[in-house]
Design an enzyme around this catalytic site. Structure first.
Site, short mmCIF file in Angstrom:
data_model
loop_
_atom_site.label_atom_id
_atom_site.label_comp_id
_atom_site.label_asym_id
_atom_site.label_seq_id
_atom_site.Cartn_x
_atom_site.Cartn_y
_atom_site.Cartn_z
N ASP A 184 27.14 66.70 37.06
CA ASP A 184 26.90 66.94 38.40
C ASP A 184 25.50 67.07 38.77
O ASP A 184 25.17 66.63 39.89
CB ASP A 184 27.68 68.42 38.61
N ASP A 185 24.62 67.40 37.72
CA ASP A 185 23.28 67.15 38.24
C ASP A 185 22.78 65.65 38.41
O ASP A 185 22.07 65.50 39.32
CB ASP A 185 22.28 67.56 36.85
N THR A 236 19.43 73.48 39.59
CA THR A 236 20.69 73.24 39.59
C THR A 236 21.20 73.45 38.21
O THR A 236 22.17 73.13 37.57
CB THR A 236 21.26 71.81 39.82
N ASN A 266 32.65 81.55 36.20
CA ASN A 266 33.29 80.31 35.47
C ASN A 266 33.05 80.20 34.17
O ASN A 266 33.33 79.40 33.44
CB ASN A 266 32.91 78.96 36.43
N ASN A 307 25.13 78.84 35.39
CA ASN A 307 23.66 78.81 35.66
C ASN A 307 22.98 80.08 35.56
O ASN A 307 21.78 80.25 35.18
CB ASN A 307 23.23 78.19 36.89
N HIS A 310 29.60 70.42 41.52
CA HIS A 310 28.64 71.54 41.99
C HIS A 310 27.74 71.15 42.60
O HIS A 310 27.18 71.42 43.67
CB HIS A 310 28.59 72.52 40.80
#
Length: 340
Positions: A18-19, A139, A172, A180, A259
């Site tokens: 996702d990054d 992120t 999560n 994160n 995300h």
């Protein structure tokens, strides 16, 4: 757009699937002046996330274009390192169905990432006569950003932070915490209590940005319009499908949430989010709730409100931004003769 009309940002991430899409969105939305990229531990080791950032520059046609990747810190401020192989694989950017390109440029490794961040951000701020703050898009774990603020506190008036992380209700990586934040809660605490403007896009928003069959079809349609089958679209879909398989096996999600691009999307169009300034504290000592972002929804705390928390998102408008960026990237690759 002239450079002075572009929004100055710095990308700080633990480059996983996702990054990579957050990078694509930032580079191909045509509204950002990207000052640099720093890697950090998180989804995988910092050695791997650094390589993944370089690979992503190759994928999106921005390698050797003057964008530098600086290797960041390899471990949290106070805790052992952890990685997320169950979601991002052994490389952090696994893509079994398509061969990813090899990096053709090297990262900056001879100076600490926070030194490079400070030099580039402060130079821009000074050269721009202090008219524009630089937004750090974070992120991954917040270790680089926390150390930047701790070692160079004079940078705080020059920056804001837009981050993907935290949650209002659920976690999560534990019942209480988002990944994160949990990987370095002490760093998150430093950032959240820094006095710098922080925009937090939590799981409650990102879990609505699901990669379903309709989204995959829209991505496929980009090349179908030219009657082509390209390595670029194969890679894009391959990354998403690997992500989907792992979200199914780990969380039993039918579709994976994408995300990290949301922290970029907020900067492109804040109106697609509902957002509220609230008090948010980071739990750093509880065994059960370590890493929890304690969001004061009802203004019960006497402490100053410190975080702009996104509480909802217009998912359709987000996907319009994301698909448009993928389409822009596709066209860029052809116009630059990167794709044949």
């Amino acid at each position: 757009m002239l450079n002075e009309e572009l929004l100055p940002i710095w990308l700080d991430h633990d480059c996983g699937h996702d990054d990579a899409f957050a990078m694509l969105l930032a580079f191909h939305s045509k509204i950002f002046n990207i000052l640099g990229i720093s890697s950090v531990h998180g989804n995988q080791t910092v050695d791997k996330t650094t390589i993944n950032a370089l690979i992503t520059l190759e994928i999106i046609g921005k390698s050797n274009c003057g964008y530098e990747v600086v290797k960041g810190v390899r471990s949290p401020m106070c805790r052992p390192e952890q990685v997320c192989s169950e979601i991002h694989g052994e490389t952090g950017l696994d893509c079994p169905t398509a061969e990813l390109p090899k990096p053709t440029q090297l990262p900056i490794t001879d100076r600490p990432a926070i030194q490079v961040m400070f030099e580039k951000i402060s130079k821009f701020y000074t050269d721009n006569q202090q008219k524009q703050k630089v937004i750090i898009v974070a992120t991954g774990s917040l270790t680089n950003v926390a150390l930047l603020f701790a070692v160079y506190p004079q940078i705080k008036p020059m920056v804001e932070v837009s981050l993907l992380g935290g949650s209002i209700n659920f976690g999560n990586i534990s019942p209480a915490a988002e990944y994160n934040i949990l990987v370095d809660p002490e760093a998150a605490k430093v950032v959240f209590e820094s006095g710098v403007k922080v925009i937090m896009v939590p799981l409650e928003c990102s879990h609505k940005a699901l990669v379903n069959e309709k989204i995959l079809e829209r991505i496929s349609d980009i090349e179908k319009a030219d009657g082509k089958q390209t390595q670029f679209i194969k890679i894009i879909k391959g990354l998403l499908l690997f992500f989907a398989d792992n979200y199914k096996s780990t969380f039993d999600f039918d579709h994976p949430p994408l995300h990290d691009p949301l922290a970029v999307a907020y900067l492109i169009d804040p109106t697609i989010f509902k957002c509220k300034l609230m008090r948010v504290d980071i739990e750093t000592s509880s065994h059960l709730c370590l890493g929890r972002t304690v969001v004061d929804l009802f203004s019960m705390s006497k402490l100053q409100k410190n975080v702009h928390v996104c509480t909802d998102i217009n998912v359709d408008k987000f996907w319009d931004l994301m698909i448009n960026a993928i389409d822009n990237c596709y066209n860029h690759l052809y116009k630059s003769n990167i794709l044949k």
